[in-house]
Design a protein around this motif. Structure first.
Motif, short mmCIF file in Angstrom:
data_model
loop_
_atom_site.label_atom_id
_atom_site.label_comp_id
_atom_site.label_asym_id
_atom_site.label_seq_id
_atom_site.Cartn_x
_atom_site.Cartn_y
_atom_site.Cartn_z
N ARG A 19 0.84 -1.21 0.00
CA ARG A 19 0.00 0.00 0.00
C ARG A 19 0.87 1.26 0.00
NH1 ARG A 19 -4.31 2.31 -0.43
NH2 ARG A 19 -4.84 3.02 1.62
N LEU A 20 1.94 1.25 0.79
CA LEU A 20 2.86 2.38 0.83
C LEU A 20 3.45 2.64 -0.55
CD1 LEU A 20 4.73 4.48 2.17
CD2 LEU A 20 6.19 2.57 2.87
N LEU A 21 3.90 1.60 -1.20
CA LEU A 21 4.51 1.75 -2.52
C LEU A 21 3.48 2.15 -3.57
CD1 LEU A 21 7.04 -1.21 -2.37
CD2 LEU A 21 7.42 1.21 -1.82
N GLY A 22 2.24 1.70 -3.39
CA GLY A 22 1.17 2.12 -4.28
C GLY A 22 0.89 3.62 -4.15
N VAL A 23 0.95 4.13 -2.92
CA VAL A 23 0.76 5.57 -2.71
C VAL A 23 1.89 6.36 -3.38
CG1 VAL A 23 0.75 7.40 -0.96
CG2 VAL A 23 -0.62 5.34 -0.62
N LEU A 24 3.12 5.88 -3.24
CA LEU A 24 4.25 6.54 -3.88
C LEU A 24 4.04 6.61 -5.39
CD1 LEU A 24 7.13 7.72 -4.01
CD2 LEU A 24 7.98 5.37 -4.00
N SER A 25 3.66 5.50 -5.99
CA SER A 25 3.43 5.45 -7.43
C SER A 25 2.31 6.39 -7.86
CB SER A 25 3.11 4.00 -7.83
OG SER A 25 2.87 3.91 -9.20
N ARG A 26 1.19 6.37 -7.14
CA ARG A 26 0.05 7.24 -7.49
C ARG A 26 0.40 8.71 -7.28
NH1 ARG A 26 -4.95 5.93 -4.39
NH2 ARG A 26 -5.79 7.61 -5.67
#
Length: 172
Positions: A149-156
């Motif tokens: 989820r953390l890495l998904g937020v970074l990407s978004r």
């Protein structure tokens, strides 16, 4: 190009990059070169994919605060350039802190490469954005409890607010 090669390229990009993202007259590309942000986005997506199937070993023992990566386009258009810059700077600072905290909390060998890649991406982008106004903490941060989820937020965040900021700031 691996993570080490990307970091070397980014260090070269840092030389001569002015405080506000603007293309230099000649020489290496700046943050306003669309290839640079696309490379950051690619790195973030690779990190996200690397941690996607990790499961419970990638759960964080405590939640970490991240910026809301969503963009309200009506609100964004209503912000002046300084407010947009502050929002990007605050979000970037929160992401660096969140990835750093996740690195401290998790020692799982399967997730370390993804966290290292994400941390390198977040720090390199923070260096390139160093001329932005001082960052205030983002209002009502989102809390995440897993590395994917953390890495998904970074990407978004990169695909949304950072890309919009650069589109508004960089000369066409």
């Amino acid at each position: 190009m691996g993570a080490a090669g990307l970091r070397a390229l980014l260090l070269l990009l840092l030389l001569g990059v002015p405080g506000r993202p603007q293309p230099p007259p000649e020489g290496p590309p700046s943050l306003c070169d669309p290839r640079v942000i696309e490379r950051f986005i690619l790195e973030a997506r690779e990190a996200e994919r690397g941690a996607a199937a990790c499961g419970p070993p990638c759960d964080l023992p405590e939640p970490v605060a991240v910026p809301d990566p969503g963009v309200n386009f009506n609100l964004w258009r209503g912000l002046d350039a300084g407010a947009r810059a502050r929002e990007v700077a605050a979000g970037q600072a929160a992401l660096v802190a969140a990835v750093l905290r996740a690195r401290e909390l998790l020692r799982e060998p399967r997730v370390r490469p993804s966290l290292e890649r994400a941390y390198g991406t977040a720090r390199s982008l923070a260096r390139l954005l160093r001329g932005l106004p001082a960052a205030a903490p983002p209002p009502a941060p989102v809390r995440v409890r897993s590395v994917p989820r953390l890495l998904g937020v970074l990407s978004r965040f990169l695909r949304g607010k950072v890309r919009l900021y650069l589109a508004d700031t960089c000369p066409r």
